[in-house]
Scaffold this active site. Structure first.
Site, PDB file in Angstrom:
ATOM      1  CB  CYS A 151      -0.921  -0.002   1.208  1.00  0.00           C
ATOM      2  SG  CYS A 151      -2.187  -1.276   1.146  1.00  0.00           S
ATOM      3  CE1 TYR A 183      -6.357  -4.570   6.216  1.00  0.00           C
ATOM      4  CE2 TYR A 183      -4.859  -5.956   4.954  1.00  0.00           C
ATOM      5  CZ  TYR A 183      -5.095  -4.832   5.726  1.00  0.00           C
ATOM      6  OH  TYR A 183      -4.063  -3.962   6.010  1.00  0.00           O
TER       7      TYR A 183
END
Length: 335
Positions: free
Chosen positions: A25, A181
């Site tokens: 990310c 997640y």
């Protein structure tokens, strides 16, 4: 001849070597749009000689972003910029891949450079969702437990994002089912306390992932690789473990998944991880040997000889690097 620098063919794609860049990310987007930062970040590693460049966790919906700075594929308008990135990567002889993700209860956070705390709705945040209404950190707002309509929407969002990935020029999709997640939140009993068909037994906890895979396969060409990243263990008593990871990997292989990207952890903040060079290679090795599926090894792999030895020992088929590629975007060429 070096195995690390030998080609590997998966379906209709031949990778020039066994080095992949893990999705990392960048927290550099606005409303999900990639920009020149992403072109340079991903493109430089293609120039650097890696065979596969996997784009960072790309949100399948706005509420699936970890932070407001995450890349997304929840709008048709996102495609155009991504086409420029994939085109450049392919011009360098590398393969452009994308990791499709939904952050679940770990969404709606500030970018790490500004502390990473959960954002309230009046702070540019949003309501998060999960398998059960259990927050990740004590003091965080509890996520909304997804009902069947919400689960169906998540599945459809993955499907739509996969179709857009094809339009954007990606040649490989990785479904993100790791690191705490949303999909991992269904897999792990530490988070999933449901009593319906998506909770309780192993078969129920893996149901969302299997349905996402099936939905993606309806729009993703059979001749292009589809891989899954999993956390092989939660590193916590009572959590998802390696035995379940092996069983899941076997089922994914039977259902057309080509490779398991073997990571670990991320489900709970009190995890106890035993760190060290190549500390997650053991998971790639066990899954590969017990199921026959291709595996990718990741985690503190920082030297070419170390990577070569992993392949020589038959512990994995692909080497995924992240932090070392940040230190040296030309790691493959230097190796």
């Amino acid at each position: 001849m070096s195995i690390l620098f030998s080609p590997l063919t998966i379906k209709n794609i031949t990778f020039r070597n066994r080095i992949a860049i893990s999705p990392m990310c960048q927290y550099s987007s606005i409303d999900g749009f990639a920009n020149d930062w992403h072109l340079v970040h991903l493109g430089s590693r293609a120039v650097g000689g890696a065979a596969l460049i996997i784009q960072e966790a790309t949100a399948v919906s706005p509420d699936g972003r970890i932070t407001p700075g995450d890349v997304g594929l929840y709008k048709e308008e996102h495609i155009e910029v991504l086409q420029k990135i994939t085109s450049f990567i392919h011009q360098q002889g590398a393969v452009a891949g994308i990791q499709l993700a939904h952050a679940g209860r770990k969404a709606s956070c500030e970018v790490p450079a500004r502390g990473g705390k959960q954002l309230k709705e009046n702070e540019n945040g949003w309501t998060t969702v999960s398998s059960s209404a259990i927050p990740f950190n004590p003091g965080d707002a509890a996520p909304r437990e997804l009902d069947k309509d919400g689960i169906n929407q998540v599945i459809d969002d993955f499907k739509t994002a996969a179709h857009r990935s094809l339009q954007a020029g990606y040649k490989l999709i990785e479904i993100h089912a790791a690191h705490g997640y949303l999909i991992h939140q269904f897999l792990s009993p530490l988070c999933n306390q449901r009593t319906d068909n998506y909770g309780g037994s192993f078969e129920n906890r893996i149901r969302l992932l299997m349905e996402v895979v099936k939905a993606v396969q309806t729009v993703w060409p059979e001749n292009l690789p589809l891989i899954v990243r999993i956390s092989a263990t939660d590193w916590t008593e009572g959590g998802w473990d390696v035995t379940e990871a092996v069983e899941l990997s076997s089922l994914l292989k039977k259902n057309g998944v080509d490779l398991i990207d073997c990571s670990s952890g991320g489900m709970v903040p009190h995890q106890q991880i035993t760190l060290g060079p190549g500390y997650q290679v053991q998971f790639a090795e066990r899954i590969r040997k017990e199921t026959g599926i291709l595996t990718g090894a990741v985690g503190m792999i920082t030297e070419a000889r170390q990577a070569e030895d992993i392949l020589l020992k038959g512990q994995a088929d692909f080497i995924l690097i992240a932090r070392e590629s940040l230190r040296d975007p030309y790691f493959p060429l230097n190796a």
